[in-house]
Design an enzyme around this catalytic site. Structure first.
Site, PDB file in Angstrom:
ATOM      1  N   ASP A  14       0.864  -1.168   0.000  1.00  0.00           N
ATOM      2  CA  ASP A  14       0.000   0.000   0.000  1.00  0.00           C
ATOM      3  C   ASP A  14       0.917   1.239   0.000  1.00  0.00           C
ATOM      4  O   ASP A  14       2.101   1.131   0.365  1.00  0.00           O
ATOM      5  CB  ASP A  14      -0.854  -0.062   1.272  1.00  0.00           C
ATOM      6  CG  ASP A  14      -1.493   1.255   1.606  1.00  0.00           C
ATOM      7  OD1 ASP A  14      -2.180   1.807   0.748  1.00  0.00           O
ATOM      8  OD2 ASP A  14      -1.304   1.726   2.745  1.00  0.00           O
ATOM      9  N   ASP A  16      -0.036   5.022   1.085  1.00  0.00           N
ATOM     10  CA  ASP A  16      -0.181   5.941   2.224  1.00  0.00           C
ATOM     11  C   ASP A  16      -0.092   5.211   3.565  1.00  0.00           C
ATOM     12  O   ASP A  16      -0.766   4.199   3.777  1.00  0.00           O
ATOM     13  CB  ASP A  16      -1.528   6.669   2.113  1.00  0.00           C
ATOM     14  CG  ASP A  16      -1.605   7.493   0.835  1.00  0.00           C
ATOM     15  OD1 ASP A  16      -1.185   8.654   0.853  1.00  0.00           O
ATOM     16  OD2 ASP A  16      -2.058   6.941  -0.185  1.00  0.00           O
TER      17      ASP A  16
HETATM   18 MG   LIG Z   1      -2.535   3.032   3.814  1.00  0.00          MG
END
Ligand SMILES: [Mg+2]
Length: 214
Positions: A14, A16
């Site tokens: 992922d 962020d």
């Molecule tokens: Mg995230």
């Protein structure tokens, strides 16, 4: 059909709060003076309290009118997660590849990802008119389902069996790819992700993933 194997294994992260310490949408919202409001909505979405796509459309609406020239300031504020370059270098040394799939935005990731050793990435796209964000998302939203699909598609393209994939994330929208991967890791994660992921990395240090690489 002949299957060409081009990587030994695949690690998908992922973006962020996993690849980087920040939530990019909050940094862009700061440019519209709406950082705090968008941060609270992002936090709720990452805890899995709201539907991701609905929440994203509403949060992107708060970005209306931000000029694309603000992206340079956003990029300057981004803090890569400690250990990220060590991890991507270790993956490459061992013959693997690194993917990033993000509910965030291509407009930032296209500049950032190559500097962190990421080989392939997918994210949402922000609609722009007259050099300013319109507050709309362009095209299909990258949600939990799309993250799991990207992991499977990138693995298949490289001839990597799913057992030799790792997925790493912190938010509720990472749970499907964490479940689909050979090894799913909750990284510095929200309570629901910590409860459901097979492996937890508690420290904010991506180098801790290196001993788990195949
Ligand atoms: Mg995230």
């Amino acid at each position: 059909m002949f299957l060409t194997v081009t990587a030994r294994f695949l690690v998908v992260l992922d973006a962020d709060s996993t690849l980087i310490r920040n939530e990019v949408i909050e940094l862009i919202a700061d440019e519209a003076g709406r950082g705090a409001e968008v941060a609270a909505a992002t936090e709720a979405a990452m805890r899995g309290e709201t539907d991701f796509a609905t929440s994203l459309r509403s949060r992107v609406g708060a970005l209306t009118g931000v000029p694309t020239s603000a992206f340079a300031r956003v990029l300057e504020r981004i803090e890569p997660t400690p250990g990220v370059r060590e991890l991507t270098a270790a993956v490459h040394e061992r013959g693997g590849e690194v993917g990033v799939v993000s509910g965030g935005f291509h407009e930032i990731l296209d500049t950032l990802a190559p500097t962190l050793g990421v080989d392939v990435w997918r994210a949402n796209r922000l609609e722009v008119a007259d050099g300013m964000l319109t507050g709309e998302v362009r095209g299909e939203i990258v949600d939990a389902e799309a993250k799991a699909e990207s992991l499977a598609a990138w693995a298949a393209e490289r001839g990597v069996p799913m057992q030799r994939t790792l997925a790493i994330g912190d938010g509720a929208n990472d749970l499907k790819m964490i479940a689909a991967a050979g090894l799913g890791l909750a990284f510095n994660a929200k309570p629901r992700v910590r409860a459901e992921a097979p492996i937890l990395i508690g420290d904010v240090d991506l180098a801790q993933v290196i001993p788990l690489l195949p």
